[in-house]
Design an enzyme around this catalytic site. Sequence first.
Site, mmCIF file in Angstrom:
data_model
loop_
_atom_site.group_PDB
_atom_site.id
_atom_site.type_symbol
_atom_site.label_atom_id
_atom_site.label_comp_id
_atom_site.label_asym_id
_atom_site.label_seq_id
_atom_site.Cartn_x
_atom_site.Cartn_y
_atom_site.Cartn_z
ATOM 1 N N THR A 66 0.844 -1.196 0.000
ATOM 2 C CA THR A 66 0.000 0.000 0.000
ATOM 3 C C THR A 66 0.879 1.245 0.000
ATOM 4 O O THR A 66 2.074 1.166 -0.276
ATOM 5 C CB THR A 66 -1.005 -0.032 1.181
ATOM 6 O OG1 THR A 66 -1.956 1.020 1.013
ATOM 7 C CG2 THR A 66 -0.314 0.154 2.527
ATOM 8 N N ASN A 67 0.303 2.412 0.268
ATOM 9 C CA ASN A 67 1.084 3.658 0.262
ATOM 10 C C ASN A 67 0.678 4.536 1.446
ATOM 11 O O ASN A 67 -0.151 4.136 2.261
ATOM 12 C CB ASN A 67 0.897 4.383 -1.075
ATOM 13 C CG ASN A 67 -0.552 4.717 -1.341
ATOM 14 O OD1 ASN A 67 -1.186 5.460 -0.607
ATOM 15 N ND2 ASN A 67 -1.095 4.148 -2.419
ATOM 16 N N ASP A 68 1.253 5.733 1.532
ATOM 17 C CA ASP A 68 1.094 6.594 2.705
ATOM 18 C C ASP A 68 -0.193 7.420 2.749
ATOM 19 O O ASP A 68 -0.364 8.226 3.656
ATOM 20 C CB ASP A 68 2.270 7.576 2.784
ATOM 21 C CG ASP A 68 3.501 6.928 3.388
ATOM 22 O OD1 ASP A 68 3.333 5.985 4.186
ATOM 23 O OD2 ASP A 68 4.612 7.363 3.064
#
Length: 221
Positions: free
Chosen positions: A29-31
């Site tokens: 996933t990402n931030d």
Amino acid sequence: AGSAILQGKRVLVTAGGTIERIDPVRYITNDSSGKMGYAIAEEAARMGAQVTLVSGPTALPVPKGCQLVPVKSALDMREAVLSRLDASDLIIKAAAVADYRPAVIEPQKIKKKSDSLTLELVKNPDILQEIGTLKKEQFVVGFAAETEKLDEHALDKLQRKNCDLIVGNDVSQEGAGFSGDTNAVRIFDRNGLVEALPVQSKQAVARRLLEIAAARMKPKR
Ligand code: C5P
């Protein structure tokens, strides 16, 4: 009170990051926190719109007056968005969609064996680009999170993805970008810069963005 400038409009907002599964217990996933998209959804509802919020997993409560459509992967988000395209007047794509996903989702937990492990990734569809191709009367707003050459990259995206506005976000700047409660953005249309918003709350950025979009939308017949 607040003005009901989006009264009767159907607004579709995407928010959060997508998660791309590797095996039953792992994912990429990402931030993205979802805060910008959730602020837009909340403010749009306040402005009288009927709001659908298509969101990747976040820690945020559902904004008042919004219908939440929870999704996980980019493929889920694509399906949720494209199936609602015709029932939307304004589409705002604030989600951080993963560019790549694992080529295969392993049905069982990957066991620890060799010293290195290679994960093959394949490109996800670009949902915003597909909307740009399919759109009729819809007003479409994209986001561009950049760490350099913000104006150039944002304008290039606006053209490639055929959106009406693009919100350029310099994520390397203090007080802007992922996870914080503030943002600083530059809003562009086809002809260039429309407005630069200095560091302020994501709620305030959301309000101004919606005002600009509302003023440019075709009145309903
Ligand atoms: O090209 P980039 O991913 O930076 O473009 C950002 C914009 O495109 C955002 O509005 C994002 O929601 C949208 N996007 C999308 N589908 C993707 C990747 C990005 O809709 N697969």
